[in-house]
Design a protein around this motif. Structure first.
Motif, PDB file in Angstrom:
ATOM      1  N   VAL A 359     -16.114  33.647 -10.729  1.00  0.00           N
ATOM      2  CA  VAL A 359     -14.700  34.298 -10.078  1.00  0.00           C
ATOM      3  C   VAL A 359     -13.999  33.197  -9.499  1.00  0.00           C
ATOM      4  CG1 VAL A 359     -14.110  35.881  -8.150  1.00  0.00           C
ATOM      5  CG2 VAL A 359     -15.967  36.676  -9.787  1.00  0.00           C
ATOM      6  N   TYR A 360     -14.664  32.186  -8.757  1.00  0.00           N
ATOM      7  CA  TYR A 360     -14.362  31.014  -8.401  1.00  0.00           C
ATOM      8  C   TYR A 360     -13.575  30.274  -9.476  1.00  0.00           C
ATOM      9  CZ  TYR A 360     -14.076  26.120  -6.674  1.00  0.00           C
ATOM     10  OH  TYR A 360     -13.327  24.828  -6.775  1.00  0.00           O
ATOM     11  N   GLN A 361     -14.270  30.171 -10.547  1.00  0.00           N
ATOM     12  CA  GLN A 361     -13.134  29.429 -11.751  1.00  0.00           C
ATOM     13  C   GLN A 361     -11.965  30.314 -12.133  1.00  0.00           C
ATOM     14  OE1 GLN A 361     -14.004  26.766 -12.959  1.00  0.00           O
ATOM     15  NE2 GLN A 361     -15.968  26.320 -12.048  1.00  0.00           N
ATOM     16  N   VAL A 362     -12.013  31.623 -11.865  1.00  0.00           N
ATOM     17  CA  VAL A 362     -10.803  32.550 -12.229  1.00  0.00           C
ATOM     18  C   VAL A 362      -9.751  32.185 -11.070  1.00  0.00           C
ATOM     19  CG1 VAL A 362      -9.976  34.584 -11.936  1.00  0.00           C
ATOM     20  CG2 VAL A 362     -11.912  34.374 -13.302  1.00  0.00           C
ATOM     21  N   VAL A 363     -10.146  31.828 -10.038  1.00  0.00           N
ATOM     22  CA  VAL A 363      -9.427  31.667  -8.940  1.00  0.00           C
ATOM     23  C   VAL A 363      -8.712  30.385  -9.101  1.00  0.00           C
ATOM     24  CG1 VAL A 363      -8.822  31.120  -6.430  1.00  0.00           C
ATOM     25  CG2 VAL A 363     -10.063  33.256  -7.311  1.00  0.00           C
ATOM     26  N   GLN A 364      -9.686  29.285  -9.494  1.00  0.00           N
ATOM     27  CA  GLN A 364      -9.027  27.853  -9.323  1.00  0.00           C
ATOM     28  C   GLN A 364      -8.272  27.777 -10.851  1.00  0.00           C
ATOM     29  OE1 GLN A 364     -12.067  24.743  -9.198  1.00  0.00           O
ATOM     30  NE2 GLN A 364     -10.697  23.419 -10.323  1.00  0.00           N
ATOM     31  N   GLY A 365      -8.966  28.103 -11.853  1.00  0.00           N
ATOM     32  CA  GLY A 365      -8.148  27.835 -13.156  1.00  0.00           C
ATOM     33  C   GLY A 365      -6.959  28.829 -13.182  1.00  0.00           C
ATOM     34  N   GLY A 366      -7.194  29.948 -12.882  1.00  0.00           N
ATOM     35  CA  GLY A 366      -6.017  30.828 -12.834  1.00  0.00           C
ATOM     36  C   GLY A 366      -5.004  30.671 -12.021  1.00  0.00           C
ATOM     37  N   GLY A 367      -5.294  30.149 -10.743  1.00  0.00           N
ATOM     38  CA  GLY A 367      -4.213  29.505  -9.909  1.00  0.00           C
ATOM     39  C   GLY A 367      -3.284  28.614 -10.720  1.00  0.00           C
ATOM     40  N   GLN A 368      -4.115  27.583 -11.151  1.00  0.00           N
ATOM     41  CA  GLN A 368      -3.643  26.376 -11.940  1.00  0.00           C
ATOM     42  C   GLN A 368      -2.948  26.667 -13.072  1.00  0.00           C
ATOM     43  OE1 GLN A 368      -7.480  23.817 -11.723  1.00  0.00           O
ATOM     44  NE2 GLN A 368      -5.559  22.380 -12.315  1.00  0.00           N
ATOM     45  N   ALA A 369      -3.010  27.808 -13.874  1.00  0.00           N
ATOM     46  CA  ALA A 369      -2.415  28.103 -14.925  1.00  0.00           C
ATOM     47  C   ALA A 369      -1.066  28.822 -14.637  1.00  0.00           C
ATOM     48  CB  ALA A 369      -3.559  29.019 -15.741  1.00  0.00           C
ATOM     49  N   VAL A 370      -1.199  29.706 -13.703  1.00  0.00           N
ATOM     50  CA  VAL A 370      -0.152  30.595 -13.103  1.00  0.00           C
ATOM     51  C   VAL A 370       0.844  29.389 -12.533  1.00  0.00           C
ATOM     52  CG1 VAL A 370       0.891  32.470 -11.595  1.00  0.00           C
ATOM     53  CG2 VAL A 370      -1.287  32.608 -13.225  1.00  0.00           C
ATOM     54  N   GLY A 371       0.219  28.577 -11.612  1.00  0.00           N
ATOM     55  CA  GLY A 371       1.022  27.583 -10.877  1.00  0.00           C
ATOM     56  C   GLY A 371       1.963  26.702 -11.627  1.00  0.00           C
TER      57      GLY A 371
END
Length: 544
Positions: A359-371
């Motif tokens: 879930v942490y990777q979702v937040v970090q990686g997903g935040g980078q992807a969307v950002g």
């Protein structure tokens, strides 16, 4: 925040301490090779797109394509890593990445690599990374002592950032002299090295799960744990507030190099090397920083440093000045994310560690992807300078919010496994698949202790819901003023057995013992199981 009494001050541990452990050192070096290959591949993919129409969006989409799979697949990957043998899973994934890298090399060398196919294969790399990250993160606590976890997390960031420094520099030279295909070929070799190191690793005490959780049940349990853990949610929120504005720098730096600074691929590699060098310094300084600043103080300082760097990149065209500004940005990046990652590793119990880290990777990686995608669109619409100014302002604002949403202090919180519930003594042994199961506990509480008891039961509620309860309630008996009834619903008998046999921690035990100490006499416990025939519960619809 509940902390154990008698918590001791934190003793600094050398950033290099985990490397004294041979197994961790060998795997860390192999992972370093894989990280270098990954950054070479990223630079090669971005440089192939630099002259395409709408290059700002396409270049940013390289980051999105590589990180979006983390958003989509990290939680299933975490469930796989918590359910099956992590070593075998990691080996299989690395061999898949070797095959993808080999395909990318061949198609690029033969001139058959349009942007759509390049982004598709980049997405495939992201799938491999999504499957690798939670399994590797969950393996680390099995390789190093608990007191070295923060150092191991910092070393993981150092590995990534050494790769950022070395990989782009090597890729820039190779692209300038030989083209992009050899860069992709070396990436295949790097993944092969990591796979070989994993094959050589023979865990001395293999992780054993007596009866593996079913995949869908494991997914639900992981999501339920995070949903009912305020501490994990707070850590994830802090990561997201930092990552979204920070992603602008990583996504748009190739365009800064080519359009604002007039640099070629080697120059872009130099900019990434400056970021990586700052991050390496941050990883080495993290133990020292933790002894001199609170976590929330360095969140504020790191956010201010990164936000200022974004504003400098937006306003300055002098290469040495930009290089100097990128050093503290790299330091801020690693100190924030390595610390949050270590705190989550330290807090999560072993049974759900890979899922929580996923879930942490979702937040970090997903935040980078969307950002990355969002900042690419902003740059296309309003220009590079406007995108960087907006990201810098957002980063500075996020730094200030560290005083409103601070990181929790986990020192003294007992996260060791605890098996303290009595052995179940039932009239018959249910099938593990039977469910749902309703657990009923009755407490007798004097009126003068009622307020304290209700406060204590709020902590018990969190424990029940994190470890398996779908629903929870506390009721007062109408016939007796001093009697309270706790009820919670568990999906299956198997889930309840897992609560008894490994999901609880010392903090859970302390919370439940506090509630029981406030009650008089023994707590009455009953387990209500579905009847042999018919549904366990029904609604108010008319029966057929």
């Amino acid at each position: 925040m509940v902390t154990a009494e008698g918590a001791t001050a934190e003793t600094p541990v050398s950033a290099w301490a985990p490397l004294r452990i041979a197994v961790y050192r060998n795997l860390w070096l192999a992972l370093l090779a894989a990280n270098i290959g990954t950054w070479m591949q990223t630079v090669g993919a971005q440089w192939l797109l630099i002259n395409e129409p709408r290059a700002s969006t396409l270049v940013a989409l390289v980051q999105t394509a590589s990180l979006l799979p983390v958003l989509l697949l990290a939680l299933p990957a975490g469930a796989l890593a918590d359910t099956f043998d992590r070593r075998h899973l990691l080996i299989s994934v690395q061999l898949f990445l070797v095959a993808v890298a080999a395909t990318l090399t061949l198609l690029t060398a033969t001139g058959r690599m349009p942007p759509a196919l390049l982004l598709t294969l980049t997405f495939a790399f992201g799938v491999g990374q999504a499957l690798t990250l939670p399994a590797w993160a969950a393996v680390i606590p099995e390789l190093v002592p608990r007191e070295q976890l923060r150092s191991a997390s910092a070393l993981g960031s150092i590995s990534v950032n050494v790769a950022r420094a070395v990989g782009p520099a090597v890729a820039g030279v190779l692209i300038a002299r030989l083209g992009v295909a050899p860069v992709f070929g070396l990436n295949a070799v790097a993944f092969l090295v990591f796979a070989f190191a994993l094959v050589r690793w023979r865990p001395g005490n293999a992780r054993a799960v007596e009866v593996p959780e079913r995949f869908t049940a494991a997914l639900r349990a992981g999501g339920r744990y995070v949903r009912h853990s305020p501490i994990v949610r707070r850590l994830l929120r802090r990561a997201l507030v930092f990552v979204i504005p920070a992603s602008a720098l990583w996504a748009l730096l190739p365009l800064v190099a080519s359009r604002r600074l007039g640099m070629n691929s080697s120059g872009y590699g130099l900019l990434l090397a400056a970021l990586g060098a700052g991050a390496i310094g941050g990883g080495l300084l993290l133990p020292w920083i933790r002894t001199r600043m609170s976590a929330n103080q360095f969140l504020l300082v790191a956010g201010a440093l990164y936000g200022t760097a974004l504003l400098v990149v937006a306003s300055v065209r002098v290469v040495p000045v930009v290089l100097v500004a990128l050093l503290p940005a790299g330091l801020a990046w690693v100190t924030v994310l390595a610390n949050i990652n270590a705190e989550i590793q330290l807090y999560l119990p072993g049974w759900v560690r890979a899922r929580g880290l996923a879930v942490y990777q979702v937040v970090q990686g997903g935040g980078q992807a969307v950002g990355a995608f969002a900042w690419g669109v902003v740059a296309d619409a309003a220009g590079l300078v406007s995108a960087f100014v907006a990201a810098g302002a957002l980063m500075l604002l996020g730094a200030v919010t560290s005083q409103i949403w601070p990181l929790p202090d986990l020192r003294g919180v007992n996260r060791d496994p605890a098996t303290y519930w009595p052995r179940l003594d039932l009239a018959h042994e249910p099938d593990p698949r039977v469910g749902p199961v309703l657990v009923v506990l009755t407490y007798t509480v004097r009126p003068e202790r009622e307020r304290e008891f209700l406060d204590a039961m709020d902590l018990v509620r969190g424990s029940r819901q994190r470890t398996g309860a779908m629903r929870w309630g506390l009721f007062r008996e109408g016939e007796a003023r001093d009697r309270f009834v706790e009820v919670y619903l568990v999906p299956s008998w198997d889930e309840h057995l897992r609560q008894h046999g490994g999901r609880l921690t010392g903090a859970d035990q302390a919370a439940e013992e506090r509630a029981r100490d406030l009650a008089d006499g023994e707590t009455e416990v009953r387990h209500l199981l579905p009847a042999a025939a018919g549904p366990a519960m029904s609604d108010d619809r008319e029966a057929p």
